[in-house]
Design a protein around this motif. Structure first.
Motif, mmCIF file in Angstrom:
data_model
loop_
_atom_site.group_PDB
_atom_site.id
_atom_site.type_symbol
_atom_site.label_atom_id
_atom_site.label_comp_id
_atom_site.label_asym_id
_atom_site.label_seq_id
_atom_site.Cartn_x
_atom_site.Cartn_y
_atom_site.Cartn_z
ATOM 1 N N CYS A 225 6.285 3.730 -4.445
ATOM 2 C CA CYS A 225 5.235 4.399 -5.377
ATOM 3 C C CYS A 225 4.114 4.985 -4.634
ATOM 4 O O CYS A 225 2.937 4.324 -4.486
ATOM 5 C CB CYS A 225 4.681 3.440 -6.579
ATOM 6 N N VAL A 226 4.331 6.136 -3.943
ATOM 7 C CA VAL A 226 3.208 6.934 -3.163
ATOM 8 C C VAL A 226 3.145 8.110 -3.484
ATOM 9 O O VAL A 226 2.126 9.038 -2.943
ATOM 10 C CB VAL A 226 3.558 6.423 -1.723
ATOM 11 N N TYR A 227 3.869 8.771 -4.553
ATOM 12 C CA TYR A 227 3.847 10.319 -4.752
ATOM 13 C C TYR A 227 2.711 10.459 -6.055
ATOM 14 O O TYR A 227 2.772 9.800 -6.987
ATOM 15 C CB TYR A 227 5.270 10.723 -5.005
ATOM 16 N N ASP A 228 2.246 11.660 -6.227
ATOM 17 C CA ASP A 228 1.590 12.023 -7.262
ATOM 18 C C ASP A 228 2.470 12.409 -8.358
ATOM 19 O O ASP A 228 1.750 12.459 -9.774
ATOM 20 C CB ASP A 228 0.744 13.340 -6.861
ATOM 21 N N SER B 208 5.781 3.933 -11.946
ATOM 22 C CA SER B 208 4.473 4.411 -11.576
ATOM 23 C C SER B 208 3.546 3.037 -11.490
ATOM 24 O O SER B 208 3.688 2.110 -12.434
ATOM 25 C CB SER B 208 3.953 5.136 -12.642
ATOM 26 N N ASN C 207 -0.410 2.225 -10.231
ATOM 27 C CA ASN C 207 -1.719 2.551 -9.672
ATOM 28 C C ASN C 207 -1.872 4.144 -9.467
ATOM 29 O O ASN C 207 -2.422 4.496 -8.656
ATOM 30 C CB ASN C 207 -2.299 1.843 -8.244
ATOM 31 N N LYS D 212 0.478 6.419 -8.790
ATOM 32 C CA LYS D 212 1.515 6.758 -8.007
ATOM 33 C C LYS D 212 2.862 6.586 -8.615
ATOM 34 O O LYS D 212 3.214 5.349 -9.281
ATOM 35 C CB LYS D 212 1.347 6.284 -6.494
ATOM 36 N N THR E 207 0.320 6.138 2.806
ATOM 37 C CA THR E 207 0.261 7.356 2.216
ATOM 38 C C THR E 207 1.267 8.549 2.222
ATOM 39 O O THR E 207 2.042 8.673 3.159
ATOM 40 C CB THR E 207 -0.927 8.036 3.045
ATOM 41 N N ALA E 208 1.838 9.215 1.154
ATOM 42 C CA ALA E 208 2.768 9.897 1.024
ATOM 43 C C ALA E 208 2.492 11.289 2.089
ATOM 44 O O ALA E 208 1.485 11.738 2.076
ATOM 45 C CB ALA E 208 2.880 10.733 -0.386
#
Length: 463
Positions: free
Chosen positions: A343-346, A325, A327, A329, A61-62
């Motif tokens: 790849c965890v950021y919106d 990107s 999934n 993220k 989780t970011a």
């Protein structure tokens, strides 16, 4: 030849340095063919963060407070947009990519901003803005919902005046395209550049200059289509591709055992993106896939789908990094295929010098230590006089040429005593790159991929 007004999607096709022996028919190779030795999918090879193994591992989780690992916050003001996306661009006809601008979204409406965060056009368009494939800094899509209404003309004039006054180009209410360049594999076991404008095209034998431009090497690879041809007239042909791409050498030798449903050029980057199995994968210049096909498109929306928008293309490498990107993220890939930022950021965008990353309170600007945007004058030839001043704007000021029907001389230096390189017509578009303090009234400009000096008396800002 009758000119046909129709929209052509410019397809990026390139060669990679080094080729596997023997040509492979794209129609005959299944997308499930075994990967080449040395790719990220090969058993026993360490798996970078973007590979299938990493994709199968739940992403962390970011942290909305901590900056992304490996990046340093610049201290710029936080932006409150819902989304920021790459501008749709076509390097085949323009300097690639145009990293001076992004299109951004708030409450479902899209606008235009400079890469430094400055708003140029407020969010009012129904879809992401994109750049005309024929003219740099000509923006499409901003007033599409007003087209044909009584309010359109006034809104067009107001937006165009805003762009002109700020030096950010103009709206384009004309065609959405106008030309095409793609690589094709013909039956004589050679690869050609197929090029034209709104009609049949010509097959051009690959030269060292073409390969250097599209693949970064005279022995590079390009993604080429096979298909059927119809001889139109003289040297003009209609070509209908099969929709599949194979990275090929000059003599049509295939670089690997894969076929792709979309494929990009390398130009001068060490990696290029291609699509198979519905996902994007990155290849190196030897044709090896350095990631698994696990990434989603992040720009160029598909205008034939319903909301939410579906983006059709993967990002190129800029200064050795590409936004990816997975999934839903976003992260940042390095030039070896490893995710520097997972790849965890919106949201994340990157212009080659700074990145905007979406955290819990908005978009924060970050830099990568030691990485800067390339100097636009790095490729200024020694034969052209260098400027001693630059435009104050980081994104180069855009001009048109106005010579009342005459042609404007482009010279090697700022003065009538310098040699004439070329003559530009009224329709020419140039970008201002600098001036010389000892030669007032002259400007160093770039037109296409060439530099030269012109008299400022004939330049009109943002026409």
């Amino acid at each position: 030849m009758t000119v046909k007004r129709s929209l052509f999607s410019v397809l990026s096709m390139l060669f990679l340095t080094g080729c596997a022996a023997g040509a492979v028919s794209s129609a005959a190779v299944p997308s499930t063919a075994a990967p080449l030795p040395g790719t990220a999918e090969t058993a026993g090879t360490p798996q970078p963060a973007g590979t299938a193994e990493a994709a199968a591992t739940p992403a962390p989780t970011a942290d909305a407070v901590q900056p992304p690992q490996g990046l340093v916050e610049t201290g710029a003001a936080v932006l409150d947009y819902d989304e920021i996306r790459l501008i749709d661009y076509f390097r085949e006809y323009q300097p690639y990519p145009d990293t001076d601008y992004y299109t951004m979204c708030r409450d479902g409406k899209w606008g235009l901003m400079r890469s430094d965060g400055t708003e140029v056009l407020p969010c009012r368009a129904s879809e992401p803005l994109f750049e005309c494939s024929w003219n740099a800094h000509h923006w499409h899509g901003y007033l599409d919902d007003l087209f044909g209404s009584p309010d359109y003309e006034a809104a067009y004039k107001a937006a165009s005046q805003t762009l002109t006054e700020s030096g950010d180009g103009r709206l384009c209410a004309e065609h959405d395209g106008g030309g095409y360049r793609q690589f094709v594999c013909l039956q004589d076991d050679k690869t050609y550049l197929y090029s034209g404008s709104m009609g049949p095209g010509q097959f051009i034998t690959l030269t060292d200059d073409i390969l250097r431009l599209f693949s970064g090497s005279t022995n590079g690879l390009v993604p080429a289509q096979s298909g059927t041809t119809t001889h139109e007239s003289d040297e003009w042909y209609n070509f209908v591709g099969d929709g599949l791409y194979v990275y090929r050498c000059r003599n049509s030798g295939a670089a690997n055992n894969f076929v792709y449903t979309a494929a990009d050029c390398f130009f001068d980057a060490p990696l290029a993106a291609a699509q198979r199995e519905g996902k994007w994968v990155y290849l190196d210049t030897a044709g090896h896939e350095v990631t698994a096909p696990c990434y989603d498109g992040i720009y160029r929306p598909n205008h034939y789908t319903d909301e939410p928008l579906v983006f059709a293309r993967a990002a190129p490498l800029l200064s050795g990094y590409a936004v990816v990107s997975r999934n839903g993220k976003f992260g940042l890939l390095d030039n070896t295929g490893v995710e520097l930022v997972p790849c965890v950021y919106d949201g994340l965008v990157w212009d080659g010098g700074t990145a905007w990353v979406r955290l819990g309170d908005g978009w924060h600007e970050y830099s990568i230590p030691g990485v800067t945007k390339p100097d636009p004058l790095d490729d200024l030839p020694e034969s052209i006089v260098a400027p001693d001043t630059r435009p104050t704007r980081t994104d180069i000021v855009f001009f048109s040429v106005d010579t009342a029907g005459e042609r404007l001389n482009v010279r090697t230096g700022p003065g009538l005593e310098y040699d004439i390189l070329e003559k530009l017509s009224d329709s020419a578009q140039v970008r201002l790159y600098g001036a010389l303090s000892t030669a007032p009234g002259w400007a160093l400009v770039k037109y296409g991929h060439k530099f030269g000096w012109v008299s400022q008396d004939f330049l009109v800002l943002g026409r």
